[in-house]
Structures are given as structure tokens and as C-alpha cells.
Enzyme design. Structure first.
Site, short mmCIF file in Angstrom:
data_model
loop_
_atom_site.label_atom_id
_atom_site.label_comp_id
_atom_site.label_asym_id
_atom_site.label_seq_id
_atom_site.Cartn_x
_atom_site.Cartn_y
_atom_site.Cartn_z
N VAL A 1 89.14 11.66 38.29
CA VAL A 1 89.72 12.12 39.55
C VAL A 1 90.38 10.94 40.25
O VAL A 1 89.78 9.88 40.38
CB VAL A 1 88.61 12.71 40.48
N ALA B 1 89.43 6.30 42.84
CA ALA B 1 89.30 7.15 41.65
C ALA B 1 87.86 7.12 41.16
O ALA B 1 87.07 6.28 41.61
CB ALA B 1 90.25 6.68 40.55
N LYS B 2 87.52 8.01 40.30
CA LYS B 2 86.20 8.01 39.67
C LYS B 2 86.25 8.92 38.47
O LYS B 2 87.10 9.81 38.39
CB LYS B 2 85.15 8.55 40.66
N GLY B 3 85.34 8.72 37.54
CA GLY B 3 85.32 9.59 36.37
C GLY B 3 84.02 9.47 35.62
O GLY B 3 83.10 8.78 36.06
N ASP C 1 80.02 2.04 35.98
CA ASP C 1 79.27 2.75 37.00
C ASP C 1 77.95 3.14 36.35
O ASP C 1 77.52 2.49 35.40
CB ASP C 1 80.07 3.97 37.50
#
Ligand code: GLU
Length: 450
Positions: free
Chosen positions: A75, A120-122, A161
Site C-alpha cells: 500500500v 507505504a507498507k506491505g 518490519d
């Protein structure tokens, strides 16, 4: 692993409160809205939705010869200030709503720290503990190949992460590099091994930044009964990458770390825990629990200990409406992402407990990721001293502007006091107001196309 006990999922708090990541993101924005009336109408609304969400699914051949299908997300919440930036997490409970919340936190974090990235992150829905190294590598490579050109040094830059680490980032880099051979692709991902263009200080950056932010706040913000870390009692939930580094820094500053925990439980010693012995015990036994000279307690009980500084450095949603009334700290430092629910935020505020929000407290990681990205683009390798002093400056600056803004907002008569009654002003709101104003300024300068 970079963040086994650092940043985690929104494991439901033990109470009845519904911990919905979308509600958390919305509520935090709603709290900032009354202070953003001067912005172009509708502009804040553009920040409620992510700019882009990608969901992929892909098969992987498992070690036993069977085929398993995995789902992955990436995202990008916002790209006003620069390319997307944020971690990749591997967790069985990962879902799109949570990734969206975490991506928005990255937007605020970058804007607040003056790091020229968007948020962002995923991640991939999987249980990394049950996968072999070969399977993890396959999952990572296939996920990166599915993302294709949606990640890149100038578009969206992943990082470690929860349950991903430098090794995972090496696979991300290698897969992307094979797909784009002949270029310098190092800047496509941060948190890499040092030998592959990783940055000195990146692994410790989140814990170190958390300590610096706390120290700065304690010295410059009026927290009743807490003017210095010297002699202050500290409780840390999580002894992973962030918790362990922060614990050592607190102890070096003269604080007394009285309790620590990992996923198996907590340990307490009112006189202070020997941190080297704790790390050794964890290495040997896989847990802190049972460290000689300490008593055992649950993670829930640990949060409720009487202390000066409580540092949730593990899971999301740890302090909710169920236990917020039982928190006995003067200051709560959000080393994890989103460890306090909005309902708990309100209860803590009413009880006069200060909260140092995640978007300041754990920004050290992305700040040094930015330094890594810069080094990669210039084919340079900076000294640790240089990196740490640049990190310190950025963290101090972020804390200072948040305190200043809180003071200004506090002094100004609220435009609509009844609106504010439900959302008392706290440092999270002040931080969010700054981040959104910075984004709004850039939106205005760029103009809205067409
Ligand atoms: N995953 C970390 C965070 O939540 C770091 C992200 C990065 O370095 O890009 O802040």
C-alpha cells in the site's frame, strides 16, 4: 529478525474494544481536524484513503512438495513529498486494513521527520515461524516479482518490519536486481546487510531514536514528577530490536529498567535488571523468563506496573479501554506502531498520562533508512558517528516542533470547543497537525493536476 518484538499486528486487546485499524486511522485524523480549519476544504479528506493498494496472490512450492498460495499487500498511502517508504511484514494475521493504517503512519512519520518520502507498507500473510529458510526465500522472491515495477528506488522503497530482517531485504534486492540488471539498484530497499549497501546504525536506529526522543521530551515538556531520566524507573514491553537497544540506552542515562518482557512473558526486579545478563539469558534459553534475581509476570501485568516511563515496544493495540485505567506510568512511549487504541488514548489523557506518539518515538528507523538510501544513490558509506549525530538532530527537531505546536494549540482558543471535548489535545494530535500542514503546503506548491 529486525522486529520480532518491535512492531507487530493489531492483536486484539484483552477487553471488549473493537480494535479496527481503519477506525484507529480515522479517529486520529478526526482529532487533528479541528486544528486544520485553515486548510483548503476537502484537502484532509484526500489523506483518509491510500493512494494505491495492491493485493497479489502467488503459489510457492513447499519443502514437502506441496503447493501453497500466499497473499501479499503493498500500500502506498501518499506520495506528495516523495516516493513511498515503509516496511514489509510477514505475519499470519496481516490484513489490508492494517497495512493501510501502517502506511498512513509512515506518511506522518516521514513528513514530521523531514524525510522526503511518502508513506507505504506491505507484507505477506504467512507464519514465518513455520517456514524454512528456503520457503521464506521463495515467498519473498515471488512476492517481489509479483510487485514488479511497483517498487523501485524512486517509486516505493521497502524496508524490514515485523518478522523480516536484513536477510529478507537481501532477497528483495537480489530479485529486483535480477529483474533490472545493469543498474545500480541498491536504493530499491533499505535495511540491507552492510556488505550489500546497508547502513551502519540502521539496526539500532529505531531503539536509539526512541531513547533520544524520550530524553528530549522529558527534559523539555512539563511531565509532572518526571524532569530527568536519571533515576527514573522504566518498564519495556518487548526485548527485540527496539526494546533491547532502548533498554541499554535508558540504563546508560541513569534510568532503572525495572521490567522487561518478550512474547513468552515478563520479568521484574524493582532494583533494576542486569541487561547484559538478560540478553545472555535470552540467547541461551530463548526467553527472558527465569532470569535469576527476577520475578516472572505476564505481559498484561507488566503494562500495569507502577513506573515513570512505560515503553510498549512489541505489539499493536496493547493499551485499550480494558487496561488504560490501570496504567501507572507518567509517560508512555510508543516504540511499537499503534500500541495505544484511540479509546485508551482518551483515558490516558484524562488521567494526565503523557503519550509520546509512535510517529515521533519510532521514527529513527525510517530516518536511518533515508540515510541508507542516500548512501546507495551516491555509492557512499558514511561513518556510524556521522549517521548517529544526523539521527539525533532529526529526532530532537521532531520532538521540539511537536512540543512547540502543542503549546501553541493549547494556548489558542479552540474554534469549536464542543468538537474538541471528545478529542482532547495531546502530542499525537499536535504531531499529526504538523505532518498534515507540511503535506498541505507541498500540495499547494505543486497544485492539483490537472
Ligand atoms: N518498518 C519501520 C517503521 O515502521 C521502518 C520503515 C523504513 O525504514 O522504511 O517505521
Amino acid at each position: 529478525m529486525e522486529s520480532v518484538e518491535e512492531l507487530s499486528n493489531h492483536a486484539p486487546c484483552m477487553g471488549a474494544e473493537q480494535v479496527d485499524p481503519t477506525v484507529i486511522a480515522e479517529t486520529n485524523l478526526d482529532c487533528a481536524l479541528p486544528y486544520l480549519n485553515h486548510l483548503q476544504p476537502g484537502l484532509v479528506e484526500t489523506l483518509r484513503q491510500p493512494k494505491r493498494t495492491i493485493t497479489v496472490s502467488f503459489p510457492v512450492e513447499m519443502d514437502d512438495g506441496s503447493v501453497q498460495v500466499f497473499r501479499g499487500y503493498r500500500v502506498v498511502h501518499n506520495r506528495t513529498i516523495g516516493p513511498g517508504k515503509g516496511g514489509l511484514r510477514f505475519h499470519p494475521d496481516l490484513n489490508l486494513a492494517e497495512v493501510c493504517l501502517l502506511a498512513s503512519l509512515m506518511t506522518w512519520k516521514c513528513a514530521l521527520s523531514d524525510v522526503p518520502f511518502g508513506g507505504a507498507k506491505g507484507g505477506v500473510v504467512c507464519d514465518p515461524k513455520s517456514l524454512s529458510q528456503r520457503e521464506l526465500q521463495q515467498v519473498t522472491r515471488r512476492f517481489v516479482s509479483e510487485l514488479g515495477d511497483n517498487i523501485g528506488p524512486y517509486t516505493d522503497i521497502p524496508a524490514p518490519d515485523l518478522y523480516t530482517n536484513a536477510q529478507t531485504m537481501a532477497w528483495v534486492y537480489d530479485t529486483y536486481d535480477v529483474m533490472h540488471s545493469g543498474n545500480n539498484n541498491r536504493a530499491v530497499v533499505t535495511g540491507k546487510p552492510l556488505s550489500l549497501g546497508g547502513s551502519a546504525g540502521r539496526t539500532e536506529a529505531t531503539g536509539l531514536g526512541c531513547f533520544h526522543a524520550t530524553e528530549r521530551l522529558v527534559e523539555n515538556f512539563q511531565i509532572e514528577g518526571l524532569k530527568t531520566l536519571k533515576g527514573a524507573t522504566v518498564v519495556i514491553q518487548g526485548f527485540g530490536n527496539v526494546g533491547a537497544v532502548a533498554a541499554h540506552k535508558f540504563a546508560e542515562a541513569g534510568a532503572i529498567v525495572i521490567a522487561l518482557s518478550d512474547s513468552q512473558g515478563g520479568i521484574v526486579n524493582e532494583a533494576g535488571i542486569d541487561l547484559d545478563a538478560a540478553a545472555e539469558h535470552k540467547r541461551e534459553h530463548g526467553t527472558l523468563v527465569g532470569l535469576p534475581g527476577t520475578l516472572s509476570l505476564t505481559n498484561e501485568a507488566l503494562l500495569e506496573l507502577e513506573c515513570d516511563v512505560l515503553v510498549p515496544a512489541a505489539m499493536g493495540a496493547q493499551i485499550c479501554n480494558h487496561n488504560a485505567a490501570n496504567i501507572h506510568a507518567k509517560l508512555v512511549v510508543e516504540a511499537a506502531n499503534s500500541p495505544i487504541t484511540p479509546a485508551a488514548d482518551q483515558i490516558l489523557g484524562e488521567r494526565g498520562i503523557t503519550v509520546l506518539p509512535d510517529i515521533v518515538a519510532n521514527a529513527g528507523g525510517v530516518i536511518v533508512s533515508y540515510f541508507e538510501w542516500l548512501q546507495n544513490l551516491q555509492n557512499q558509506s558514511w561513518e556510524l558517528d556521522e549517521i548517529n549525530s544526523k539521527l539525533l538532530k532529526k529526532i530532537y527537531r521532531a520532538v521540539d516542533v511537536v512540543i512547540e505546536r502543542w503549546q501553541v494549540l493549547q494556548a489558542e482558543a479552540p474554534a469549536e470547543p464542543e468538537e474538541l471535548a471528545d478529542f482532547p489535545l495531546n502530542l499525537r494530535t499536535a504531531a499529526l497537525v504538523i505532518a498534515i500542514e507540511r503535506l498541505a503546503e507541498v500540495v499547494e506548491q505543486r497544485g492539483i493536476w490537472p
